[in-house]
Scaffold this motif. Sequence first.
Motif, mmCIF file in Angstrom:
data_model
loop_
_atom_site.group_PDB
_atom_site.id
_atom_site.type_symbol
_atom_site.label_atom_id
_atom_site.label_comp_id
_atom_site.label_asym_id
_atom_site.label_seq_id
_atom_site.Cartn_x
_atom_site.Cartn_y
_atom_site.Cartn_z
ATOM 1 N N VAL A 200 -2.637 8.067 59.090
ATOM 2 C CA VAL A 200 -4.006 8.099 59.589
ATOM 3 C C VAL A 200 -3.969 7.753 61.072
ATOM 4 C CG1 VAL A 200 -5.030 7.470 57.370
ATOM 5 C CG2 VAL A 200 -4.410 5.674 58.985
ATOM 6 N N GLU A 201 -5.020 8.114 61.793
ATOM 7 C CA GLU A 201 -5.142 7.782 63.220
ATOM 8 C C GLU A 201 -6.530 7.208 63.462
ATOM 9 O OE1 GLU A 201 -4.130 10.824 66.003
ATOM 10 O OE2 GLU A 201 -2.204 11.287 65.047
ATOM 11 N N ASN A 202 -6.731 5.972 63.024
ATOM 12 C CA ASN A 202 -8.033 5.331 63.167
ATOM 13 C C ASN A 202 -8.118 4.401 64.360
ATOM 14 O OD1 ASN A 202 -9.193 6.563 60.913
ATOM 15 N ND2 ASN A 202 -8.329 5.039 59.516
ATOM 16 N N GLY A 203 -6.968 4.083 64.986
ATOM 17 C CA GLY A 203 -6.990 3.178 66.117
ATOM 18 C C GLY A 203 -6.837 1.731 65.705
ATOM 19 N N VAL A 204 -6.575 0.881 66.689
ATOM 20 C CA VAL A 204 -6.273 -0.528 66.404
ATOM 21 C C VAL A 204 -7.455 -1.293 65.819
ATOM 22 C CG1 VAL A 204 -5.649 -2.738 67.463
ATOM 23 C CG2 VAL A 204 -4.339 -0.668 68.012
ATOM 24 N N PRO A 205 -8.674 -1.215 66.392
ATOM 25 C CA PRO A 205 -9.768 -2.024 65.812
ATOM 26 C C PRO A 205 -10.002 -1.740 64.325
ATOM 27 C CG PRO A 205 -10.396 -1.203 67.969
ATOM 28 C CD PRO A 205 -9.111 -0.515 67.611
ATOM 29 N N ARG A 206 -10.119 -0.458 63.978
ATOM 30 C CA ARG A 206 -10.328 -0.126 62.563
ATOM 31 C C ARG A 206 -9.055 -0.351 61.752
ATOM 32 N NH1 ARG A 206 -13.860 3.978 64.906
ATOM 33 N NH2 ARG A 206 -12.059 5.329 65.246
ATOM 34 N N GLY A 207 -7.893 -0.174 62.394
ATOM 35 C CA GLY A 207 -6.634 -0.402 61.705
ATOM 36 C C GLY A 207 -6.451 -1.854 61.295
ATOM 37 N N LEU A 208 -6.860 -2.776 62.159
ATOM 38 C CA LEU A 208 -6.752 -4.194 61.821
ATOM 39 C C LEU A 208 -7.642 -4.544 60.630
ATOM 40 C CD1 LEU A 208 -6.677 -5.770 65.393
ATOM 41 C CD2 LEU A 208 -4.784 -5.638 63.773
ATOM 42 N N GLU A 209 -8.832 -3.959 60.588
ATOM 43 C CA GLU A 209 -9.715 -4.186 59.436
ATOM 44 C C GLU A 209 -9.073 -3.638 58.155
ATOM 45 O OE1 GLU A 209 -13.440 -2.389 60.304
ATOM 46 O OE2 GLU A 209 -13.921 -3.744 61.972
ATOM 47 N N ASP B 99 -7.965 -5.701 54.605
ATOM 48 C CA ASP B 99 -8.532 -5.477 53.271
ATOM 49 C C ASP B 99 -7.646 -4.604 52.381
ATOM 50 O OD1 ASP B 99 -8.986 -2.824 54.026
ATOM 51 O OD2 ASP B 99 -11.082 -3.158 54.525
ATOM 52 N N GLY B 100 -6.383 -4.370 52.811
ATOM 53 C CA GLY B 100 -5.414 -3.707 51.950
ATOM 54 C C GLY B 100 -5.459 -2.200 51.936
ATOM 55 N N ARG B 101 -6.217 -1.579 52.831
ATOM 56 C CA ARG B 101 -6.279 -0.118 52.878
ATOM 57 C C ARG B 101 -5.184 0.493 53.752
ATOM 58 N NH1 ARG B 101 -10.351 1.314 55.673
ATOM 59 N NH2 ARG B 101 -11.105 -0.760 56.274
ATOM 60 N N LEU B 102 -4.409 -0.340 54.439
ATOM 61 C CA LEU B 102 -3.359 0.122 55.337
ATOM 62 C C LEU B 102 -2.161 -0.801 55.194
ATOM 63 C CD1 LEU B 102 -2.975 2.290 57.656
ATOM 64 C CD2 LEU B 102 -3.548 0.462 59.256
ATOM 65 N N ASP B 103 -0.948 -0.232 55.311
ATOM 66 C CA ASP B 103 0.270 -1.030 55.160
ATOM 67 C C ASP B 103 0.875 -1.449 56.496
ATOM 68 O OD1 ASP B 103 0.351 -0.940 52.298
ATOM 69 O OD2 ASP B 103 0.957 1.155 52.466
ATOM 70 N N ALA B 104 0.782 -0.601 57.517
ATOM 71 C CA ALA B 104 1.362 -0.939 58.818
ATOM 72 C C ALA B 104 0.589 -0.215 59.912
ATOM 73 C CB ALA B 104 2.841 -0.565 58.881
ATOM 74 N N LEU B 105 0.475 -0.880 61.049
ATOM 75 C CA LEU B 105 -0.273 -0.377 62.200
ATOM 76 C C LEU B 105 0.596 -0.517 63.433
ATOM 77 C CD1 LEU B 105 -2.990 0.445 63.648
ATOM 78 C CD2 LEU B 105 -3.509 -2.021 63.695
ATOM 79 N N LEU B 106 0.690 0.545 64.225
ATOM 80 C CA LEU B 106 1.475 0.526 65.461
ATOM 81 C C LEU B 106 0.533 0.549 66.646
ATOM 82 C CD1 LEU B 106 4.321 0.732 66.797
ATOM 83 C CD2 LEU B 106 4.045 3.221 66.712
ATOM 84 N N GLY B 107 0.702 -0.394 67.574
ATOM 85 C CA GLY B 107 -0.160 -0.414 68.744
ATOM 86 C C GLY B 107 -0.068 -1.729 69.488
ATOM 87 N N LEU B 108 -1.056 -1.979 70.332
ATOM 88 C CA LEU B 108 -1.126 -3.205 71.121
ATOM 89 C C LEU B 108 -1.731 -4.309 70.273
ATOM 90 C CD1 LEU B 108 -0.664 -4.285 74.047
ATOM 91 C CD2 LEU B 108 -3.034 -3.647 74.526
#
Length: 303
Positions: free
Chosen positions: A126-135, A139-148
């Motif tokens: 997915v490409e939702n960005g850091v703010p939405r990625g952190l959320e 809440d368990g909807r994402l396993d890993a996020l790459l960014g600042l």
Amino acid sequence: MSLELRQLRYFVAVAEELNFSAAARHLYVSQQALSRVIQQLERELGVKLFERTTRAVGLTAAGEAMLVWSRRSVAAADEAVNAARRADVGDVRALRLDLSAASLLAPAMVLRRLQLDHPGMPIELVENGVPRGLEALQDGRLDALLGLATHCPATLEADLIRQEPVLIGMGSHHELAQLDSVPVSRLAEFDLLLPSDIAAIEWVEFVVFFCAQAGVRPRRWPAATHGSAAAADVLRGGDCLTPTVAWADPPADLVFRPLVEPVPIYAWSIMTAPAAEERPGLEAFKRSILALSEEEGWLPPLA
């Protein structure tokens, strides 16, 4: 002797291209990292696989013999993974990753390395960005996020993998395109094309920060964009600039120059939730990316 599948994939890529630069582009790795892997492979085998000159690369007799079996080994490994996936009737959830924009070089290299090390691993990008990625991480909807990771809360984990100099992108018609590098102070003269605060507040704050170091208060282009394709269209027709990191496949009609005085450094991190550490494939993903970081020299050596 135990050879890694990745070594065989790299060998096959060079053998088929007979050009280290072309093979590195295909694999989304640096030419230096590719050369190191091939040299390590030759040392482990005790034979020379390629004849190298300043003008050409050719296979030795040993390389010719190894290519046939290497192709078979790579194909067999891919088929083994596919067979296992076809036979698995269980409910295996894909690893859910937000790697930022896939058009950027660092995320493209991360994805390519994951595909090379773990072919067939089920992945949902997915490409939702850091703010939405952190959320989503929380809440368990994402396993890993790459960014600042400047907005990453203490309840999540962040592993630094790369420190990358920031570039300034523009149309080839722009007056700053004639410079070899662009002082940050020159950004005061032009509007900056930035994403919206909702999509990437961490990036906007980062740009404001390094501009302030040079005494610049950035002016924003009236519209916001998200993604390189939309940014490229604006840069072609306007006089604005966009701060960015390296693109995986930059258009020929755009120009990218390093920013200096000061040199802004973007810090890529892998962010995860502690509860996600048990997710199948997540630890393998992190090991692959940390190995990529080390091989590419993405982080300065510790003092």
